[in-house]
Every structure is written in structure tokens, then in C-alpha cells.
Design an enzyme around this catalytic site. Structure first.
Site, PDB file in Angstrom:
ATOM      1  N   GLU A 141       0.851  -1.204   0.000  1.00  0.00           N
ATOM      2  CA  GLU A 141       0.000   0.000   0.000  1.00  0.00           C
ATOM      3  C   GLU A 141       0.875   1.238   0.000  1.00  0.00           C
ATOM      4  OE1 GLU A 141      -2.507  -0.111   3.475  1.00  0.00           O
ATOM      5  OE2 GLU A 141      -2.906  -2.232   3.178  1.00  0.00           O
ATOM      6  N   LYS A 143       2.150   4.616   1.520  1.00  0.00           N
ATOM      7  CA  LYS A 143       2.247   5.128   2.889  1.00  0.00           C
ATOM      8  C   LYS A 143       1.980   6.625   2.862  1.00  0.00           C
ATOM      9  CE  LYS A 143       5.322   4.949   6.924  1.00  0.00           C
ATOM     10  NZ  LYS A 143       4.949   6.239   7.416  1.00  0.00           N
ATOM     11  N   ASP A 145       1.596  10.317   3.911  1.00  0.00           N
ATOM     12  CA  ASP A 145       2.367  11.107   4.860  1.00  0.00           C
ATOM     13  C   ASP A 145       1.424  12.050   5.602  1.00  0.00           C
ATOM     14  OD1 ASP A 145       4.462  12.093   6.240  1.00  0.00           O
ATOM     15  OD2 ASP A 145       5.342  13.232   4.588  1.00  0.00           O
ATOM     16  N   TYR A 257      -7.140   2.398   6.126  1.00  0.00           N
ATOM     17  CA  TYR A 257      -6.402   1.220   5.696  1.00  0.00           C
ATOM     18  C   TYR A 257      -6.481   0.059   6.674  1.00  0.00           C
ATOM     19  CZ  TYR A 257      -3.090   4.033   8.423  1.00  0.00           C
ATOM     20  OH  TYR A 257      -2.513   4.817   9.385  1.00  0.00           O
ATOM     21  N   LYS A 344      10.706   3.359   3.090  1.00  0.00           N
ATOM     22  CA  LYS A 344      10.587   4.820   2.913  1.00  0.00           C
ATOM     23  C   LYS A 344      11.476   5.308   1.784  1.00  0.00           C
ATOM     24  CE  LYS A 344      10.065   6.888   7.109  1.00  0.00           C
ATOM     25  NZ  LYS A 344       9.342   7.996   7.709  1.00  0.00           N
ATOM     26  N   CYS A 437      14.433  47.603  -7.053  1.00  0.00           N
ATOM     27  CA  CYS A 437      13.366  46.793  -7.638  1.00  0.00           C
ATOM     28  C   CYS A 437      13.722  46.485  -9.088  1.00  0.00           C
ATOM     29  CB  CYS A 437      12.050  47.567  -7.576  1.00  0.00           C
ATOM     30  SG  CYS A 437      10.658  46.628  -8.235  1.00  0.00           S
ATOM     31  N   CYS A 439      11.938  46.543 -11.484  1.00  0.00           N
ATOM     32  CA  CYS A 439      11.059  47.248 -12.416  1.00  0.00           C
ATOM     33  C   CYS A 439      11.812  48.396 -13.099  1.00  0.00           C
ATOM     34  CB  CYS A 439       9.811  47.743 -11.690  1.00  0.00           C
ATOM     35  SG  CYS A 439      10.088  49.160 -10.631  1.00  0.00           S
ATOM     36  N   CYS A 456       9.215  47.159  -2.479  1.00  0.00           N
ATOM     37  CA  CYS A 456       9.292  48.227  -3.466  1.00  0.00           C
ATOM     38  C   CYS A 456       8.024  49.046  -3.252  1.00  0.00           C
ATOM     39  CB  CYS A 456       9.283  47.650  -4.885  1.00  0.00           C
ATOM     40  SG  CYS A 456       8.903  48.888  -6.152  1.00  0.00           S
ATOM     41  N   CYS A 461       4.887  50.496 -10.059  1.00  0.00           N
ATOM     42  CA  CYS A 461       5.763  49.345 -10.328  1.00  0.00           C
ATOM     43  C   CYS A 461       4.971  48.331 -11.154  1.00  0.00           C
ATOM     44  CB  CYS A 461       6.231  48.718  -9.024  1.00  0.00           C
ATOM     45  SG  CYS A 461       6.977  47.097  -9.230  1.00  0.00           S
TER      46      CYS A 461
HETATM   47  S1  IVH Z   1      -0.591   0.336   8.701  1.00  0.00           S
HETATM   48  C1  IVH Z   1       0.482  -1.958  12.338  1.00  0.00           C
HETATM   49  N1  IVH Z   1      -0.932   1.409   6.342  1.00  0.00           N
HETATM   50  O1  IVH Z   1       2.445   5.092   8.832  1.00  0.00           O
HETATM   51  C2  IVH Z   1      -0.113  -1.205  11.215  1.00  0.00           C
HETATM   52  N2  IVH Z   1       0.045   2.731   8.053  1.00  0.00           N
HETATM   53  O2  IVH Z   1       4.896   4.319  10.287  1.00  0.00           O
HETATM   54  C3  IVH Z   1       0.269   0.231  11.247  1.00  0.00           C
HETATM   55  N3  IVH Z   1       0.571   5.025   7.391  1.00  0.00           N
HETATM   56  O3  IVH Z   1       1.150   4.994  12.101  1.00  0.00           O
HETATM   57  C4  IVH Z   1      -0.333   1.078  10.254  1.00  0.00           C
HETATM   58  N4  IVH Z   1      -0.170   4.866   5.321  1.00  0.00           N
HETATM   59  O4  IVH Z   1       0.234   6.720  10.415  1.00  0.00           O
HETATM   60  C5  IVH Z   1      -0.492   1.585   7.590  1.00  0.00           C
HETATM   61  N5  IVH Z   1      -1.304   2.256   4.221  1.00  0.00           N
HETATM   62  C6  IVH Z   1      -0.862   2.430   5.462  1.00  0.00           C
HETATM   63  C7  IVH Z   1      -0.341   3.645   5.920  1.00  0.00           C
HETATM   64  C8  IVH Z   1       0.118   3.762   7.215  1.00  0.00           C
HETATM   65  C9  IVH Z   1       0.386   5.658   6.231  1.00  0.00           C
HETATM   66  C10 IVH Z   1       1.191   5.639   8.588  1.00  0.00           C
HETATM   67  C11 IVH Z   1       0.408   5.431   9.862  1.00  0.00           C
HETATM   68  C12 IVH Z   1       1.290   4.639  10.754  1.00  0.00           C
HETATM   69  C13 IVH Z   1       2.635   4.976  10.228  1.00  0.00           C
HETATM   70  C14 IVH Z   1       3.622   3.890  10.571  1.00  0.00           C
END
Ligand code: IVH
Length: 706
Positions: A141, A143, A145, A257, A344, A437, A439, A456, A461
Site C-alpha cells: 500500500e 504510505k 504522509d 487502511y 521509505k 526593484c 522594475c 518596493c 511598479c
Molecule cells: S498500517 C500496524 N498502512 O504510517 C499497522 N500505516 O509508520 C500500522 N501510514 O502509524 C499502520 N499509510 O500513520 C499503515 N497504508 C498504510 C499507511 C500507514 C500511512 C502511517 C500510519 C502509521 C505509520 C507507521
């Protein structure tokens, strides 16, 4: 009907009769309302889903608003029919002092992270060994942010939402989460092997679209506030706000998720993602079942570059063993599961040469230094420019033209220069100085005491002019299609546009415009039509479009509500302005000065003559011509207890009256609150009649808005 002659007098009989009929009527109306309320809630939930989860609205905003208004009206008529899961109740509750704590019955684990493929191989080996030869597969999946949250549903209704906290105890942020429109307050019941899923926990991530993040930051900067460093940081900061009304203003998003329940025995993560989707939760569609590590690597490789095209930020991918039974078998050590890992992506860095530092002039005259770089490929795109923020930033890093600099693009979206490779500095490189400036007026720049930015202040301008016109025409302001950066540049250069008011004179130059390069009959026609229809934009957008310093979209809305016409805003004193919630000294000062600038007043007059209403809709749609207030002029003195003065002003204006600042012979009434000032004296001298607050309120009530 029961007839009991002699027991009741004729009149009593009929009055009882009509009472009963009224009661029956009420009952019937109530039942009808109840049914319609249910229908409306279902409809709104459905359209919320189409709009916020699928991003595919099936009705227009106007139709949606009509449903919502109808529901609100019925609910205010029958307040006992309001339930917490009604779509009208998303923003509810008072600001909190602090968040209550929540114990996570099932801890919110964190994930082990890695940046290396070897460590992924290592992880896979441990999984294989742990499962002792059983076949297994992974779900990969994205991840997201953002900030993780836990959502609890009971009987299909959202009852509790919490932050992760330390994994064992988090904050109860239910009120804040309720404001997120893609979060279902009530879910569709889905059957899992014939068992309905009603009580469960969902986990997911709160995040923001990069586009929304950039916009909010722009607004913050306009309002003189410190920008957030990343979308994640903004999401986290928002969830910590104690006032849900503030949270509701930020376009937070949710992606889910994880599903947990005692009601049934769930079997696969891939199945859970599917279930979540069916229940109406927003899920990410890009997950993939991977049977081998090779599949996983291919997924990682693909998203390493494809992530640049996503409208939100991911910082890696998450790999999970698909079977929940196998997950259980593998277990957890030290707060992290042995069945999942996060891979990551590195924050991307590169070095390149700083060819030049140019100055960008904003519409307020603020000058931003920009790094002009030897183009370098970084995280999916070629970078040739990066912001250098301000003079302090340049000085702190001692950045000089000709330097080899380090460029980074991480969670912060915008590439930035994070350092200088001093060994490579050419001996000739000199510190950068802000002089003039860019300009044609070469206006010397000045730095107001205590500020980090240079300005400016040349009134003509052309850079500021361009920015101001671009801003005025921009999508969220007057939304004039065809008046973007390029055409504004062209029309300013060719001398057609010098102020925003010139936009509404362009139709006089139709023939000349048609002859301009890149223009023609059709495009000029389109532009003129777009300009004409911009006259009908809501008043608050017009206020925003004016580009008054520190007046972003939010502030413009607050001002528009308090002063529903340009005239009332232009007359407002600094005290009146600061008395409004959300308007501080600095904004008040900026607004006040804007309207005292003769150049701006002239522009506003021209806009008025061009046919822009310069007032809120309820004022421009001919105000009431009859009733006590119509056509009369009022002045306030002293404080009203029942409502702020701006409200009172709006109430009068809606009834066709006018409010001015000072007492003159043309004043019809002086409205006198507590602790009146010198205006009372003046009114007495001129023999102007007075209304006390009580009388004023009574008149408002007797003269409702038609
Ligand atoms: S699973 C034990 N799935 O990443 C399962 N986490 O570093 C833990 N996160 O705390 C979470 N996308 O905030 C999972 N598809 C995803 C995610 C995800 C982002 C974040 C989440 C978690 C952190 C772990």
C-alpha cells in the site's frame, strides 16, 4: 365524533374540536417532516460520498445546497428530530479546553522503517521462517504522509475518534474529525459472510492535498501568519485545534487502511480494504497484492517516480502480510508488528550551481529572492528555480551567486536550498545585497524596521500591477478566464491594463485587442464575456480580489458578513473593525488605510460605474422599499447589548435603511446604546429623534425582512 349533548357548550365543543384537529394536523406534519428528514439525510450522505470520496459529484453545488437548506429548515422546525449523525451536525460542540484522553484497547502500533532493499529481503526471510513453510502473500500500500487516527463506530454510527498518541493512549478528537466531510458519520451496513458489520474500529490517515496545502499557506502568508512547513505538519496542527469551527475551515482528508471488529472473523487485509470501500470509507485504490518480493520491488520502483504525479504526499510504501491469521501467527515485538514494514523513499538531494538571484515582486510590493539554478533533475522533475525566502535566509546560509548549492525536495513539497558546498566557492563570489526593484523605475528597496522582507513602494511598479491584476482575475477571486499570467503580462505591456478597473474598460478596445498577437475575434469575445460575468461574483470574493494586504479569503468572508457593502466597510473605523471577531489590529489597520488611499477610492468608483455591485447580494437585490427603515438614515452611538454594531447595521441595510458614521441634518434617527458619546449631544442640538435599544429591537421585529 362522539356526541354528548348537554355536556359541553356549543363553543367549547367546537374549540376542543379544532384543538384536536390542530393536534392531528401537527402530528401529520411532524410525521411527514420526519420522513423527509430521513430521505434528505440519506441523499446528502450519498452525495457527500460521491463528492468527497469518489470525487465525482452527480448533482450541482446548487442542488446540493438546496437539499442541505431544506434539511436545516426542517430540523430547526422540529429540533427534537436532530440526531448527532445528521449531516448538519458535522461542526458542533463548543471549543474545548483540552482533549480528553482515550485508551486504545488494541494498541496503535508503529511500523519498522527501512530505506534498503536488503532489509526488505531480511524482513521477507523472517516472515517465511515465522510461517514455517506456509504459502503467503503481501499487500503493498502507499504510505500516506499524514497523521494516523482511530475511528470507532457503534451500530453504524461514528462515536469516537482519537489520535495515536503514544500508541496506548491518544487524544479524543471526535469533534474535529466529525468536520471531515469524507468521514461517514453513519455507514452503510455491509454483510461479511451474512453477518452485518455494525460495531468496529477503522484506522487511517488524515492528510491534505498538496494543492490545498499550498493555498492555505499562501493565505496564511497573506494574512501575515507563519506558513506551515509541510502538508503533514498542517494536518497535525489542525487536529490539535480546540475549536472544531476552525478545523472545519481546513480541507482535511481521510484515507482508511485498517479494520478491526469483534463481530466477525476477518481474514485478509486485501478483503478489509475492499470492505472499507463498500462501507463508504475513503480508501486508496493503488494497493496491490504481491506474491513475490520481485512484485514488491516493482511496486516500489513504480511509485518512486509515479508518486510525483499524486495530488498528495506519500513517504514510502507499506508492506503487509495479507492473511490476518498469519499476521497473528507472526505477532508483534517491541510495539511493531513482525508482519508489516514500511519502505521509505529518501528525501531527494542534489547539488547544482546558483547562477543568479532574481527578485520577484508580489502585489503588495514584497520582494522575494529566487534562486536561478543550473537545471537539475530531482524527485521526478527538473528544478531550475527555488525560493530563498528572504534576506535573513540568504545571510544565514551565506548563499552567494556562483556557489554550488544543495537542493532538497522532501516532505515539504517545494524544493529548497539547504546548504552551500563551501569548498567549491569561486573566489570572486560576493554576498548578495538587495538594492533596487527589478522594475523599470529601479526603485530603491526598503526594509521596514523589524521585518525580514524588503519592499518596493513605487506606485506604478509594473510587477506589482501585474500581480494585482492576476490576483483580481484569479480563480478563487473574480475568476476571469483568459486573464492569466501570460495575457496579463501582455495587456500590461501593451498598455491596456494599469489598474484592475481597466479590466472593465477593455470592451472599448475590442478592435485593438483582436489585432494583438495570439488573440483573435473568438478569444477576445470569450474574454469580454468572462469579464462581464465576473460582475456577478459574490461580494466576499470581490473583497478578496481587491488584494488588500492581510485580507485572505477567510478574512474577506468575515468582513463581508460584518460590512455587507463597500461603503459600510470604507466608513468603518479601526475600532469598529477590531471589534469583529477574527479581525486583529494589523488587518484593521490595513483595511482602514486601503480605503483612505485616494488612488484606491478612485479605482472603486470606476468599478462601481462599470456596474460591479460592490455589496452583498441581499443588498443589491433591491432592498426593501417599504417599512419603517426603508430610505431612512441612521447613526449609532454607544454600545448595543443585543448585537454587535455591524450586525445591527446589516439588519438596517437589509430593510432598506442606511447607516452613516456621523450625525448631520440628513440623519433620521440616532440609535442610542449604553454609554453614548458626543453624537447624542449633536443630535439633540439638531433636534434629531432618538431610539433606545429596546425601541430599535422592537422596530426590527415589527419590520421583518420581506
Ligand atoms: S498500517 C500496524 N498502512 O504510517 C499497522 N500505516 O509508520 C500500522 N501510514 O502509524 C499502520 N499509510 O500513520 C499503515 N497504508 C498504510 C499507511 C500507514 C500511512 C502511517 C500510519 C502509521 C505509520 C507507521
Amino acid at each position: 365524533m362522539v356526541e354528548q349533548p348537554g355536556l359541553f357548550k356549543e363553543s367549547e365543543l367546537s374549540s376542543n374540536d379544532s384543538k384536536r384537529r390542530r393536534q392531528q394536523d401537527n402530528e401529520r406534519r411532524r410525521r411527514k417532516a420526519e420522513k423527509r428528514i430521513q430521505e434528505l439525510r440519506e441523499l446528502i450522505r450519498l452525495h457527500d460520498y460521491y463528492y468527497y470520496v469518489e470525487a465525482q459529484p452527480r448533482i450541482s453545488d446548487r442542488e446540493y445546497d438546496a437539499l442541505f437548506e431544506e434539511l436545516k429548515r426542517l430540523e430547526s422546525e422540529f429540533p427534537d428530530l436532530v440526531t448527532p449523525d445528521s449531516p448538519t451536525q458535522r461542526v458542533s460542540g463548543e471549543p474545548l479546553k483540552e482533549f480528553p484522553h482515550v485508551h486504545h484497547r488494541i494498541p496503535m502500533l508503529s511500523l519498522n522503517n527501512t530505506y534498503s532493499r536488503d532489509e526488505l529481503r531480511e524482513f521477507d526471510r523472517r516472515v517465511r521462517e515465522g510461517l514455517e513453510g506456509e504459502p503467503y502473500q503481501y499487500v503493498a500500500e502507499l504510505k500516506y504522509d499524514g497523521v494516523s487516527v482511530s475511528l470507532h463506530y457503534q451500530d453504524g454510527v461514528f462515536v469516537l475518534g482519537a489520535t495515536r498518541g503514544d500508541g496506548v493512549t491518544g487524544d479524543d478528537i471526535t469533534q474535529n474529525l466529525r468536520t471531515i466531510r469524507s468521514l461517514p458519520l453513519r455507514v452503510q451496513t455491509v454483510q461479511y459472510h451474512s453477518v452485518p458489520l455494525r460495531t468496529f474500529e477503522v484506522r487511517g490517515e488524515i492528510y491534505l492535498l498538496v494543492e490545498d496545502f499550498l493555498r492555505l499557506n499562501r493565505e496564511r502568508e497573506e494574512a501575515g501568519e507563519r506558513p506551515f512547513v509541510s502538508p503533514r505538519n498542517l494536518a497535525a496542527g489542525t487536529l490539535k485545534l480546540l475549536d472544531p469551527r476552525e478545523v472545519a475551515k481546513r480541507p482535511l482528508r481521510l484515507v482508511c487502511y485498517y479494520l478491526l471488529t469483534d463481530e466477525v472473523e476477518l481474514q485478509f487485509q486485501s478483503e478489509n480494504l475492499q470492505l472499507l470501500k463498500e462501507m463508504g470509507f475513503p480508501t486508496d485504490p493503488h494497493w496491490k497484492v504481491c506474491e513475490t518480493l520481485q512484485d514488491v520491488f516493482a511496486y516500489i520502483d513504480y511509485w518512486e517516480t509515479a508518486r510525483e504525479q499524486l495530488p498528495f504526499q506519500i513517504d514510502g510504501i507499506v508492506l503487509k502480510v495479507d492473511s490476518l491469521r498469519q499476521q497473528q501467527r507472526l505477532g508483534t515485538i517491541a510495539r511493531a508488528p513482525r508482519w508489516a514494514i514500511a519502505y521509505k523513499y529518501e528525501a531527494k538531494k542534489a547539488t547544482t550551481i546558483l547562477r543568479d538571484i532574481t527578485l520577484q515582486v508580489g502585489r503588495t510590493g514584497k520582494v522575494t529572492p529566487v534562486a536561478e539554478l543550473e537545471p537539475v533533475f530531482l524527485a521526478g522533475s527538473t528544478i531550475s528555480r527555488a525560493t530563498l525566502h528572504n534576506a535573513d535566509y540568504i545571510a544565514k546560509l551565506d548563499i552567494r551567486i556562483g556557489d554550488t548549492v544543495i537542493v532538497e525536495r522532501g516532505g515539504e513539497v517545494i524544493p529548497k536550498i539547504t546548504g552551500v558546498v563551501l569548498e567549491k566557492r569561486p573566489s570572486t563570489a560576493k554576498p548578495f545585497v538587495f538594492t533596487a526593484c527589478p522594475c523599470p523605475h529601479r526603485q530603491p528597496l526598503y526594509r521596514p524596521p523589524g521585518e525580514v522582507d524588503y519592499y518596493c513602494d513605487h506606485p506604478e511598479c509594473p510587477w506589482q500591477i501585474r500581480r494585482r491584476i492576476e490576483h483580481f482575475a484569479s480563480r478563487r477571486a473574480m475568476d476571469i478566464e483568459g486573464l492569466g499570467e501570460r495575457s496579463v503580462d501582455q495587456l500590461v505591456t501593451a498598455g491596456f491594463l494599469r489598474t484592475i478597473a481597466d479590466i472593465y474598460d477593455l470592451h472599448r478596445h475590442r478592435d485593438e485587442l483582436v489585432r494583438l498577437e495570439r488573440w483573435g475575434e473568438k478569444s477576445v469575445e470569450n474574454l469580454l464575456t468572462a469579464i462581464e460575468s465576473s460582475k456577478r461574483r459574490p461580494y466576499h470574493r470581490f473583497l478578496y480580489a481587491l488584494g488588500i494586504r492581510f485580507v485572505g479569503e477567510e478574512i474577506a468572508k468575515i468582513l463581508a458578513a460584518a460590512f455587507p457593502s463597500i461603503d459600510s466597510l470604507a466608513q468603518a473605523s479601526q475600532e469598529e473593525l477590531t471589534s469583529i471577531q477574527g479581525i486583529g489590529e494589523r488587518i484593521a489597520d490595513s483595511v482602514y488605510r486601503f480605503f483612505r488611499d485616494s488612488h484606491q477610492r478612485e479605482i472603486l468608483e470606476r468599478l462601481r460605474r462599470a456596474g460591479l455591485p460592490l455589496a452583498a447580494e441581499h443588498l443589491t437585490h433591491p432592498v426593501q422599499a417599504t417599512g419603517f427603515f426603508a430610505g431612512k438614515t441612521f447613526v449609532f452611538t454607544g454600545e448595543l447589548a443585543a448585537m454587535p454594531r455591524e450586525r445591527a447595521r446589516a439588519e438596517i441595510e437589509r430593510r432598506g435603511g442606511r447607516v452613516t458614521d456621523s450625525v448631520s441634518r440628513r440623519t433620521d434617527y440616532l440609535i442610542v446604546g449604553a454609554n453614548p458619546g458626543s453624537k447624542l449631544q449633536k443630535a439633540r442640538q439638531l433636534g434629531i429623534p432618538q431610539l433606545d435599544e429596546e425601541k430599535f429591537l422592537a422596530l426590527l421585529a415589527e419590520n421583518p425582512v420581506a
